[in-house]
Design a protein around this motif. Structure first.
Motif, PDB file in Angstrom:
ATOM      1  N   ASP A 136     -17.793  24.927  47.087  1.00 31.88           N
ATOM      2  CA  ASP A 136     -18.715  25.940  47.615  1.00 31.88           C
ATOM      3  C   ASP A 136     -18.672  26.101  49.132  1.00 31.88           C
ATOM      4  N   HIS A 137     -17.925  25.283  49.830  1.00 30.42           N
ATOM      5  CA  HIS A 137     -17.979  25.311  51.288  1.00 30.42           C
ATOM      6  C   HIS A 137     -16.578  25.377  51.911  1.00 30.42           C
ATOM      7  N   TYR A 138     -16.554  25.996  53.091  1.00 27.80           N
ATOM      8  CA  TYR A 138     -15.350  26.046  53.912  1.00 27.80           C
ATOM      9  C   TYR A 138     -15.625  25.291  55.209  1.00 27.80           C
ATOM     10  N   LYS A 139     -14.550  24.845  55.867  1.00 29.26           N
ATOM     11  CA  LYS A 139     -14.686  24.070  57.099  1.00 29.26           C
ATOM     12  C   LYS A 139     -13.707  24.588  58.138  1.00 29.26           C
ATOM     13  N   SER A 142     -16.590  23.908  70.154  1.00 30.83           N
ATOM     14  CA  SER A 142     -17.743  23.419  69.392  1.00 30.83           C
ATOM     15  C   SER A 142     -17.725  23.902  67.944  1.00 30.83           C
ATOM     16  N   MET A 143     -16.879  24.895  67.652  1.00 30.25           N
ATOM     17  CA  MET A 143     -16.799  25.422  66.289  1.00 30.25           C
ATOM     18  C   MET A 143     -16.030  24.483  65.359  1.00 30.25           C
ATOM     19  N   ARG A 144     -15.167  23.640  65.915  1.00 32.54           N
ATOM     20  CA  ARG A 144     -14.356  22.766  65.071  1.00 32.54           C
ATOM     21  C   ARG A 144     -15.261  21.858  64.233  1.00 32.54           C
ATOM     22  N   GLY A 145     -15.035  21.841  62.935  1.00 27.83           N
ATOM     23  CA  GLY A 145     -15.854  21.028  62.040  1.00 27.83           C
ATOM     24  C   GLY A 145     -17.016  21.783  61.420  1.00 27.83           C
ATOM     25  N   MET A 146     -17.260  23.036  61.851  1.00 28.67           N
ATOM     26  CA  MET A 146     -18.348  23.832  61.281  1.00 28.67           C
ATOM     27  C   MET A 146     -18.103  24.068  59.790  1.00 28.67           C
ATOM     28  N   TYR A 184     -10.532  37.612  58.472  1.00 29.41           N
ATOM     29  CA  TYR A 184      -9.474  38.063  57.565  1.00 29.41           C
ATOM     30  C   TYR A 184      -9.234  36.968  56.539  1.00 29.41           C
ATOM     31  N   PRO A 185      -9.614  37.188  55.256  1.00 29.36           N
ATOM     32  CA  PRO A 185      -9.350  36.172  54.222  1.00 29.36           C
ATOM     33  C   PRO A 185      -7.866  36.160  53.856  1.00 29.36           C
ATOM     34  N   LEU A 186      -7.252  34.985  53.918  1.00 32.61           N
ATOM     35  CA  LEU A 186      -5.822  34.846  53.652  1.00 32.61           C
ATOM     36  C   LEU A 186      -5.623  34.254  52.265  1.00 32.61           C
ATOM     37  N   LYS A 187      -4.929  34.974  51.421  1.00 26.92           N
ATOM     38  CA  LYS A 187      -4.621  34.470  50.087  1.00 26.92           C
ATOM     39  C   LYS A 187      -3.496  33.441  50.182  1.00 26.92           C
ATOM     40  N   ARG A 188      -3.656  32.350  49.439  1.00 29.91           N
ATOM     41  CA  ARG A 188      -2.651  31.286  49.467  1.00 29.91           C
ATOM     42  C   ARG A 188      -2.187  30.961  48.052  1.00 29.91           C
ATOM     43  N   TYR A 189      -1.193  30.089  47.986  1.00 36.64           N
ATOM     44  CA  TYR A 189      -0.600  29.711  46.701  1.00 36.64           C
ATOM     45  C   TYR A 189      -1.635  29.015  45.812  1.00 36.64           C
ATOM     46  N   GLN A 190      -1.565  29.308  44.519  1.00 40.66           N
ATOM     47  CA  GLN A 190      -2.435  28.707  43.512  1.00 40.66           C
ATOM     48  C   GLN A 190      -3.915  29.032  43.769  1.00 40.66           C
ATOM     49  N   ASP A 191      -4.164  30.280  44.207  1.00 39.25           N
ATOM     50  CA  ASP A 191      -5.520  30.835  44.323  1.00 39.25           C
ATOM     51  C   ASP A 191      -6.397  30.182  45.380  1.00 39.25           C
ATOM     52  N   SER A 192      -5.855  29.323  46.200  1.00 41.30           N
ATOM     53  CA  SER A 192      -6.672  28.770  47.278  1.00 41.30           C
ATOM     54  C   SER A 192      -6.742  29.778  48.415  1.00 41.30           C
ATOM     55  N   SER A 193      -7.778  29.668  49.262  1.00 42.02           N
ATOM     56  CA  SER A 193      -7.983  30.648  50.323  1.00 42.02           C
ATOM     57  C   SER A 193      -8.142  29.956  51.667  1.00 42.02           C
ATOM     58  N   THR A 194      -7.762  30.685  52.702  1.00 40.37           N
ATOM     59  CA  THR A 194      -7.961  30.263  54.089  1.00 40.37           C
ATOM     60  C   THR A 194      -8.514  31.470  54.834  1.00 40.37           C
TER      61      THR A 194
END
Length: 707
Positions: A207-210, A221-225, A271-281
């Protein structure tokens, strides 16, 4: 950019010479981007003698509302500059300053004003200065407007071509130069003045992104948010699954999630980046100073996202490809090891160790069917939560007692089953030449990622294991010399105690010789010598004249009775192993031999005796009884000690081979999990292997070759 500046300079020079003007170009903050060109005498005097006055006027120009039409800007009473705005690179506003011009009829006034500050007669300069009137549509104003229009058109055309050039350049960096993605982002910041920062956020949990990486100023200061789907501006694109851009962010209440981490942008994009095997960045970026980004800049943000998406896809596929190569390499190494191993048990131990480390479950075992009775041998590693003997019965009933009419492919396909105490397992039949020789049973770690890939690996491993076990069975049958065993069985009729001693000696000698990696003929020679050592040399020579058994027995007995170490140096390896095994079964010790000779073989034999402490159980399939047979299982501690590892790394590697995971190793050695991870990494580096399976395979291979 260089070509663009050169063309602007040509335009600037052409207009200055034709209309007797001096021309300068600045940005909307007054910073000079193209210095003075032209021979307007009054402007050049100001530029050379009153530079600070001109610069102050340039700086103040941004206070005036900028529109598209040229206007007069007075820099001295009666003396004006024609200021013409135009849209330049990245949509920024630039200013053309052309002058000086004097309003018709004010020549004398201008001269007097100037003479009050400087005692110079400016009449000649003023007479050579262009004159304008206050009437609208002044010709000179129209010409400078034309110059501004040409500059805008040129920049507009080149902005389009720049986007394509940037796109091609980024693709080239990703596809041809294999540039790191952080390098691409850093260069994009340097080459685009509107962007102040970029960042990358990756999936942290379901449920969370980092935020894992940040670039530019004001974003450390954003690193780790961490943030969830739909949380604030940064989480919204994870729901919409599309590019999002916001202006005047400081007025948007959704920006509070950013400001909590010290980021207060004026414009922002994701910008949501689609990645291999449905993971997102997620790629994000923005500006601290511009409330609105130019169209060109927004387009570049989309291009950058698309390029990074391609780069991540390539990176993911390369990683997957490398993992596949590692798995194949590991399988090849394990297969070579099993095929070259001439010992049934050792193949079983390899299967047990590799599968336990691969699946990281609580236990793994091999259930082996004995050919001539209704019993199975059970070899296990790990810590099961229930009675493995009961589970072994269930496995035997499924695979050995209740054959079904199915295709061979279905028989050898791994199946998920459950232990009597509710633990999920994967059962992989060891199949060869029409029969199941055993079953590899692996407890499943439900948290294990890529479970199906491991299942495929285990299926291949079990097929190769079945073939290897069948080959060993055939070799053992071929090596079974009927005469030797007939003579050995005859001893039982005369002296039961001697028979038992020789049987134990032959067993120990055979296992130790295999640990030393001796050839099968030599192992066979040593075993037969132990079995027939009851008989006289003359009888053996007469009965088996074509063998070396008499020589081995005579040499071995000599080693048992002499007090000089040089006899050991000259004796054959067969005689030395024979002597060690016979000395041990008679005295349950080799202390006497150590006093005579302390070579490497004796040290290896002591390690072998010390290490053989793993339990094998024989389980009857019949419901009425379960018999347990204690047998020794060879380990690899002595081989590990020969590696160039620190004592602690040796301990860690030994536990890795026994199937412990990092957490369990930490508990065993009373160290932290982080320290264990560091030790494991260093072990892989020193052994030059990529993973645990390769490490185990290499240790077994070294063990096999050590003799």
């Amino acid at each position: 950019m260089i070509q663009r500046i050169e063309l602007l300079q040509e335009l600037q020079k052409s207009y200055a010479e034709k209309y007797n003007l001096s021309i300068i170009m600045t940005d909307d903050n007054g910073k000079i981007i193209l210095d003075r060109v032209g021979n307007n005498p009054l402007f050049n005097w100001f530029y050379d003698n009153k530079r600070e006055v001109l610069q102050e006027e340039f700086n103040r120009a941004k206070e005036k509302k900028v529109n598209t039409a040229p206007y007069l800007y007075d820099i001295w009473p009666g003396a004006y500059m024609i200021v013409a705005p135009f849209h330049g690179e990245n949509g920024h506003i630039y200013l053309i300053w052309a002058g000086i011009v004097i309003v018709e009829g004010t020549e004398q006034l201008v001269n007097e004003q100037l003479q009050e500050s400087v005692n110079i007669n400016f009449i000649e300069m003023i007479n050579n200065t262009p004159v304008i009137t206050h009437e609208p549509n002044q010709p000179l104003m129209k010409r400078i407007k034309r110059l501004a229009h040409l500059a805008t058109i040129y920049f507009k055309d080149h902005d389009k071509s720049d986007i394509y050039e940037i796109q091609k350049g980024l693709f080239r960096k990703v596809l041809e130069e294999r540039s790191q993605l952080n390098t691409i982002l850093e260069e994009s910041l340097q080459n685009n003045l509107e962007f102040d920062f970029f960042g990358i956020a990756k999936k942290h949990s379901d449920d969370h992104y980092k935020v894992t990486e940040v670039f530019g100023h004001g974003v450390k200061s954003m690193r780790g948010m961490t943030f969830s789907h739909g949380e604030g501006l940064i989480g919204r694109p994870l729901i919409t699954d599309k590019y999002e851009y916001w202006e005047n962010v400081e007025k948007d209440p959704r920006s509070v999630s950013l400001s909590r981490y010290g980021l207060k942008p004026k414009s922002f994009f994701c910008y949501p980046l689609k990645r291999y095997q449905d993971s997102s960045t997620l790629l994000f970026g923005g500006s601290h100073s511009n409330s609105k980004m130019s169209t060109r800049c927004r387009e570049l943000g989309k291009i950058l996202g698309s390029i990074l998406e391609t780069g991540f896809l390539i990176e993911d596929l390369q990683k997957e490809n490398q993992q596949q190569i590692n798995r194949l390499t590991s399988m090849v190494e394990i297969s070579k090891l099993m095929v070259s191993t001439h010992d049934f048990k050792r193949i079983v131990y390899i299967l047990v160790d590799i599968s336990l480390n691969l699946m990281e479950g609580p236990f793994t075992c091999v259930v082996l069917k004995e050919q001539h009775n209704d019993s199975v041998n059970l070899v296990s590693r790990g810590n099961p939560n229930g009675n493995l003997r009961e589970y072994a019965k269930n496995v035997a009933e499924r695979h050995f007692l209740n054959p079904v009419n199915t295709q061979q492919f279905e028989i050898i396909t791994p199946k998920f089953e459950e232990t009597p105490w509710g633990e999920r397992t994967l059962e992989c039949p060891l199949w060869n030449r029409g029969r199941i020789v055993g079953v590899l049973c692996v407890a499943i770690n439900e948290q294990q990622a890529k479970l199906q890939e491991h299942v495929n690996f285990l299926q291949t491993l079990s097929v190769i294991g079945g073939v290897s076990l069948q080959i060993v069975e055939q070799e053992e049958e071929e090596l079974d010399d009927k005469l030797v065993y007939s003579l050995f069985r005859a001893i039982k009729q005369f002296d039961q105690d001697v028979y038992s001693i020789l049987e134990e000696a032959a067993k120990i000698a055979k296992e130790f010789a295999e640990m030393q990696g001796l050839p099968v003929p030599v192992i066979n020679e040593i075993t037969h010598s132990c079995l027939l050592s009851y008989y006289s040399s003359a009888f053996i020579q007469e009965t088996l004249p074509e063998t070396r058994l008499r020589t081995v027995i005579d040499e071995g007995n000599t080693l048992l009775n002499v007090n000089k170490g040089d006899s050991w140096e000259s004796a054959s390896i067969s005689a030395q192993v024979f002597a060690l095994a016979m000395a041990y079964v008679k005295d349950q010790s080799i202390n006497k031999l150590e006093k005579v000779y302390d070579g490497r073989l004796i040290k290896d034999f002591k390690s072998f005796l010390y290490e053989t402490q793993v339990l094998e159980e024989k389980v009857s399939i019949a419901e009425t009884s379960v018999s347990i047979q204690e047998q020794v299982l060879d380990t690899v501690t002595s081989t590990i000690q020969e590696l160039k590892l620190s004592p602690r790394e040796q301990e860690v590697l030994d536990l890795v081979i026994q199937g412990y995971n990092n957490k369990e190793i930490a508990q065993q050695l009373y160290i932290s999990g982080h320290t264990v991870k560091n030790h494991v990494t260093k072990i892989f580096q020193k052994l030059e292997v990529p993973d645990r399976a390769h490490a185990i395979s290499k240790v077994y291979r070294l063990k096999h070759q050590s003799g």
